[in-house]
Design a protein around this motif. Structure first.
Motif, PDB file in Angstrom:
ATOM      1  N   GLY A   1       3.048   0.445   7.525  1.00 58.79           N
ATOM      2  CA  GLY A   1       2.226   1.324   7.743  1.00 58.79           C
ATOM      3  C   GLY A   1       2.636   2.608   7.436  1.00 58.79           C
TER       4      GLY A   1
ATOM      5  N   VAL B   1       1.034   5.262   4.012  1.00 56.27           N
ATOM      6  CA  VAL B   1       0.060   5.457   2.962  1.00 56.27           C
ATOM      7  C   VAL B   1       1.130   5.047   1.762  1.00 56.27           C
ATOM      8  CG1 VAL B   1      -1.451   6.936   2.179  1.00 56.27           C
ATOM      9  CG2 VAL B   1      -2.078   6.069   4.436  1.00 56.27           C
TER      10      VAL B   1
ATOM     11  N   SER C   1      -4.120   2.203   0.588  1.00 54.52           N
ATOM     12  CA  SER C   1      -3.359   0.972   0.636  1.00 54.52           C
ATOM     13  C   SER C   1      -1.923   1.775   1.106  1.00 54.52           C
ATOM     14  CB  SER C   1      -2.787  -0.317  -1.036  1.00 54.52           C
ATOM     15  OG  SER C   1      -3.553  -0.163  -1.553  1.00 54.52           O
ATOM     16  N   CYS C   2      -1.800   0.456   2.351  1.00 52.93           N
ATOM     17  CA  CYS C   2      -0.092   1.362   3.153  1.00 52.93           C
ATOM     18  C   CYS C   2       0.596  -0.086   3.069  1.00 52.93           C
ATOM     19  CB  CYS C   2      -0.473   1.095   4.228  1.00 52.93           C
ATOM     20  SG  CYS C   2      -2.265   2.541   4.849  1.00 52.93           S
TER      21      CYS C   2
ATOM     22  N   SER D   1      -8.157   3.349  11.644  1.00 44.29           N
ATOM     23  CA  SER D   1      -6.996   2.840  10.744  1.00 44.29           C
ATOM     24  C   SER D   1      -7.100   3.737   8.767  1.00 44.29           C
ATOM     25  CB  SER D   1      -6.383   2.159  11.077  1.00 44.29           C
ATOM     26  OG  SER D   1      -4.699   2.146  10.512  1.00 44.29           O
TER      27      SER D   1
ATOM     28  N   VAL E   1       1.087   7.098  11.225  1.00 44.63           N
ATOM     29  CA  VAL E   1      -0.015   6.788  11.074  1.00 44.63           C
ATOM     30  C   VAL E   1      -0.788   8.171  11.125  1.00 44.63           C
ATOM     31  CG1 VAL E   1      -1.900   4.966  11.208  1.00 44.63           C
ATOM     32  CG2 VAL E   1      -0.110   4.548  11.131  1.00 44.63           C
TER      33      VAL E   1
ATOM     34  N   CYS F   1      -4.858   2.640   7.241  1.00 49.05           N
ATOM     35  CA  CYS F   1      -4.784   1.602   6.111  1.00 49.05           C
ATOM     36  C   CYS F   1      -5.908   0.576   6.030  1.00 49.05           C
ATOM     37  CB  CYS F   1      -3.318   1.046   7.283  1.00 49.05           C
ATOM     38  SG  CYS F   1      -1.787   1.678   7.244  1.00 49.05           S
ATOM     39  N   SER F   2      -6.814   0.893   6.888  1.00 45.87           N
ATOM     40  CA  SER F   2      -8.367  -0.217   6.579  1.00 45.87           C
ATOM     41  C   SER F   2      -9.763   0.516   5.798  1.00 45.87           C
ATOM     42  CB  SER F   2      -8.966  -0.591   8.607  1.00 45.87           C
ATOM     43  OG  SER F   2      -9.579   0.821   8.605  1.00 45.87           O
TER      44      SER F   2
END
Length: 1022
Positions: free
Chosen positions: A69, A71, A65-66, A57, A29, A59-60
């Motif tokens: 964890g 991408v 989109s992840c 993060s 990440v 991913c938020s």
């Protein structure tokens, strides 16, 4: 080691081992966070990515989109990205979906994405990409399942390598500038579900037989792609096909009968081709929803099996050679909304149950051989917009039920054999715009009230009787009133003159009597007045000489007496007919020329002073006692004239010798620089710079129309003088025009043939455009001496022709902004700088104010504000840093002119047209009320409404929210048929307003792009 030590050590090892995946994930990440922040910086730190910070993060983030964890999806659509795609993007090693659509990304195909080895979905649509698709695309993106390159500027051939992307399920290459071929290898894409190749300028191409192998294909969209030859018989094998659109091409031959056996087929669009085919009578594609085969060479009859299509909404077969009857079973289809079969050879009785079982909206059966009565229940569903049935053999009375149909916009029944009275509700239908009933045997009297929106009333050649009601003063939106050859009687009431928008009034061939109104209240727009063949008497009212727009006046075959008012001579009449009356006295001097030689026949007491026409001389002859003296004086006069002429000839010969010598010296000071091949010299041009050839003038100089060869071809010459006061400014304008126009080669930009310069002045020699400028036609300012220009400019500039002009002008500006390097800003786009050739093709002119941008994407500093009031973008008032968006604003004003008929500097209450249009829209006023009444036809209302909205978007106060000219052009192209002189009815390809997410409160574009699956929903409250 103690007993306690071992359990603690075990616990520590356990925690260490179990934490390793989390540490790895955290490391991933953190690494991808760095990559994304670097990517944001390389993309120019767009404001739309402000949420990308190191404190959260990835991913938020909305655009990310992840999975586990990592991408996987990067969604950067509508982010105002205007730089090339950096290689950093593929450092995201697990990236499977990349969406960069609806941005301004330049350059060639982004080879940076070739390193995204896991990429399955790539969307690059609606950008500025140019050049070819790489031939080796299959080596790098072999996992692709979805590829959308639509609405860019890709060109050349589509490479055969596309056929090696065997995982592809969705392929969109539509709306580009491909000018080569598309490969048969696309037929190898066995998994392909949807294919879009529409709106490209391919070389004339046949559809590969191999396309028939696409057994999973549900959607094929190859409209407007220069297709030729027949549709392959192999298409009968496309068992999964639901949507087939091959419209607006040059396909010939027959259509495979097997298409109508494809049981999944729902939409079939083959209109505007050259197909010669008899529709098969057996139809098993029972799921068909829309069938559009219009504008081909189809023959035979309409299949009876069409009545089995219980999902059918649209049946469009107009402009073919179909014969026979409309099967009665079609009237039983409960879903039918649109029936368009006009301009065929159909006959028989119209299905009596049409409209009874469905909510019919469009009913167009004109120009056929139908007989019998109109169906009684056409408006039973309460949503009918129009009854268009002219030029048939229909009889009987108009159904009373149509009198209760408030939704009607138009009723066009002319040239039939109808009888009886018109149902009263038709006269007053709240939305009625056109009521056209001429050439029948209708009877009855005119009502005192009409529909408030009615703009065109045509009832000529019927048996209507009685007086014109005084309530006609309430017909305030009427533009054309034609009531020739009826049985109307009584006096013509003064209330007729109170109609403020009336342009044409035909009351000839009736039984009107009495005198004309001596007071005219509101006829400021009237161009044509025909009151001939009545029993009108008295004097011609003097007030007629004050009608500012009158071009045609026919008062012949009445009982008018007295003198012709001299005030009529002030009118600029193209046609005048006062024949067969009882007029006497001298005609106005302005009419004593051969243009009016048939205007005064059968008025034995009329005369003229020194007549040119065949009229007596009003001059009273001298008495006989003075005849000798007169002859003597005449002889002296003749002798004096002879002496004078002789002296003048000698003087002229001497002067010409001097002039020839001077001309040779002067010509040596002129220099001709040619940009095109020309067949004239500077001497030809200089000799014709006379006032007789002057056609216009402006701030920079005068414009002349000059004949340059024996074939009578013309050029336009713009002369710019060098004066002390304006020397520097005009020199800059001259250099600007020459610099730009000398290098431009585009069909929608006026062609500069050459320039001729000397120390005193400079001449720009352009191609001559016969129809001069748009504003002269659009706003009734055309001064042509040929036929009826002022009164028929609306007839010439109907809506399809206006769309043609808008698209042509947009093509010219789009070329300047997007295809010139560096780009060009015009800075003075307006309707008077859009010139029209003999076919009304538009060309951008007058580049005296144009400048070149120093660098793509950067604003350029202008030394002074230029432009014309009403067209000037608001940012001009507070900055001299401008870009192409100022031209977009001005072009938006031109669009509003085209759709409203108003001038740019005239809204109301001292506002400009753009301000007026925005305020009307913000107040929630219906757009249809803003449209030009002269062209507001129901079949074009959707197009006109969309162009009005586009004009608003282009004239947005904030430059960043205006579309680019490329976007504007794409929208105009897709809402207009290819052949502007013809019309496809109400079906349009409406493209979303590109590059303007701010104004899209709702935008839906599914992959199934049918005509009604584009949705524009604009929120102007922003």
């Amino acid at each position: 080691m103690s007993k306690l030590t071992f359990p603690l050590l075990s616990l520590f090892l356990y925690l260490l081992i179990t934490s390793i995946p989390f540490l790895v994930i955290s490391q991933n990440v953190d690494t991808e966070l760095d990559i994304l922040l670097k990517l944001k910086q390389q993309l120019g730190n767009p404001l739309s990515l402000q949420s990308w910070t190191s404190s959260s993060s990835p991913c938020s983030w909305t655009e990310i989109s992840c999975a586990d964890g990592k991408v996987t999806n990067l969604l950067l659509s509508n982010k105002d990205i205007s730089v090339e795609i950096p290689a950093t993007i593929c450092d995201l090693t697990n990236l499977t979906i990349l969406d960069l659509s609806f941005n301004y990304i330049p350059g060639g195909f982004p080879r940076a994405v070739f390193n995204c080895s896991k990429l399955q979905r790539l969307n690059l649509s609606q950008n500025y990409f140019v050049g070819p698709i790489p031939d080796d695309i299959d080596h790098w993106l072999s996992n692709l399942k979805y590829l959308d390159l639509g609405a860019n500027n890709f060109s050349g051939d589509i490479p055969p390598a596309i056929g090696n992307l065997t995982e592809l399920q969705y392929l969109y290459l539509n709306s580009n500038q491909f000018n080569g071929t598309f490969p048969k290898e696309i037929g190898n894409l066995a998994n392909l579900v949807e294919l879009g190749l529409a709106y490209n300028g391919f070389v004339p191409s046949t559809i590969p037989v191999e396309f028939g192998k696409l057994s999973k294909l549900t959607f094929m969209w190859i409209r407007y792609a220069n297709l030729i030859s027949p549709i392959p018989d192999s298409f009968a094998n496309l068992s999964s096909l639901e949507h087939l659109d091959l419209a607006v091409n040059n396909l010939e031959g027959s259509i495979p009968d097997g298409l109508f056996l494809l049981k999944n087929l729902t939409n079939l669009y083959l209109f505007r081709n050259k197909l010669s085919w008899e529709i098969p009578q057996k139809v098993e594609a029972l799921n068909l929803v829309e069938i559009d085969l219009a504008m081909n060479n189809l023959n035979g009859s309409i299949p009876e099996d069409f009545g089995k299509l219980q999902n059918l909404k649209l049946l469009s077969l107009f402009t073919n050679q179909l014969s026979g009857e409309i099967p009665p079973s079609i009237g039983l289809i409960s879903t039918l909304k649109t029936l368009k079969v006009f301009t065929n050879n159909l006959s028989g009785v119209l299905p009596p149950e049409l409209g009874l079982h469905s909510k019919l909206e469009h009913f167009e059966v004109s120009t056929n051989h139908f007989s019998g009565q109109l169906p009684e229940n056409l408006c039973a569903g309460g949503v009918l917009l129009g009854v268009v049935a002219f030029s048939n053999n229909l009889t009987g009375e108009v159904p009373q039920s149509l009198g209760n149909c408030d939704t009607l916009l138009t009723v066009q029944l002319y040239n039939n054999k109808f009888t009886g009275e018109i149902p009263s509700g038709i006269w007053t239908a709240v939305n009625m715009t056109y009521l056209m009933l001429s050439d029948n045997s209708f009877s009855g009297e005119l009502p005192s009230s009409l529909a408030s929106n009615l703009s065109r009333l045509e009832i000529s050649n019927n048996k209507f009787s009685g007086p014109i009601p005084t309530g006609i003063s309430r017909w305030v939106n009427l533009i054309v009133f034609e009531a020739s050859n009826n049985l109307f009687s009584g006096e013509i009431p003064v209330e007729v003159t109170s109609l403020p928008l009336l342009t044409a009034l035909f009351l000839d061939g009736n039984q009107f009597s009495g005198q004309l109104p001596t007071k005219i209240i509101s006829w400021k727009s009237l161009t044509t007045l025909n009151l001939s063949r009545n029993a009108l008497s008295g004097q011609i009212p003097t007030v007629m000489g004050s009608l500012p727009s009158l071009s045609y006046l026919d008062l012949s075959q009445n009982h008018f007496s007295g003198k012709i008012p001299s005030e009529l001579g002030q009118l600029k009449l193209l046609e005048l007919n006062l024949s067969s009356n009882q007029l006497f006295g001298q005609i106005p001097d302005q009419f004593d020329n051969l243009a009016y030689e048939n205007s005064f026949l059968n008025n034995s007491n009329l005369c003229a002073v020194n007549p040119v026409l065949n009229l007596p001389n009003c001059y009273i002859r001298p008495r006989s006692s003075k005849k000798l003296s007169s002859k003597f004086l005449a002889m002296i006069l003749v002798l004096a004239i002879a002496i004078f002429i002789g002296a003048a000839i000698l003087t002229l010969l001497a002067f010409r010798g001097y002039q020839r010598k001077k001309q040779k010296r002067d010509l040596a000071t002129w220099k001709l620089t040619s940009f095109q091949k020309v067949d004239f010299t500077e001497a030809n041009i200089l000799a014709s710079l006379t006032e007789n050839n002057l056609i216009g003038s402006g701030g920079s100089g005068k414009v002349y129309r000059i004949v340059v060869n024996h074939a009578g071809e013309f050029v336009a010459v713009k002369r710019i003088w060098n004066s002390k006061a304006f020397d520097e400014k005009l020199e800059k304008e001259f250099v600007a025009e020459v610099q730009i126009l000398g290098t431009i080669r585009h069909s929608n930009i006026v062609k500069l043939l050459c320039y001729i310069s000397s120390e005193e002045s400079k001449l720009l020699v352009y191609e001559y455009l016969e129809n001069q400028s748009l504003d002269r036609w659009l706003h009734g300012k055309n001064k042509r001496s040929s036929s009826a220009a002022n009164s028929i400019h609306h007839a010439f500039l109907d809506w399809p022709r206006r769309m043609q002009i808008a698209i042509g002008a947009a093509q010219g500006l789009c070329y300047m902004h997007h295809d010139c390097s560096p780009p060009i800003i015009h800075r003075d786009v307006k309707s008077s700088n859009i010139l029209l050739d003999s076919k009304f093709e538009a060309k951008i002119a007058d580049f005296g104010l144009a400048k070149m941008l120093a660098k793509q994407g950067q604003a350029h500093t202008m030394s002074a504000v230029a432009g014309s009031f009403g067209y000037i973008a608001p940012e001009y008032a507070y900055t001299t840093k401008v870009n192409e968006k100022i031209d977009v604003y001005s072009f938006g004003v031109v669009l509003l002119e085209l759709v409203t008929g108003r001038e740019a500097n005239v809204g109301d209450q001292n506002t400009s047209l753009a301000e007026w249009a925005w305020r009307r829209n913000l107040e929630g006023k219906p757009i249809v009320d803003c449209l030009d009444e002269g062209i507001k036809e129901s079949c074009y209302l959707d197009e006109m409404t969309t162009v009005f909205k586009l004009g608003l978007i282009c004239t947005s106060t904030a430059p960043s929210t205006r579309p680019s000219m490329k976007d504007v052009l794409q929208i105009l192209r897709r809402i207009s048929p290819r052949n502007y002189g013809e019309k496809l009815g109400s079906e349009f390809d409406v493209t979303p307003l590109l590059g303007n997410p701010t104004y899209l409160s709702s935008y839906r574009r599914s992959n199934r792009v049918s005509d009604d699956e584009y949705d524009i929903s604009l929120d102007y409250s922003v």
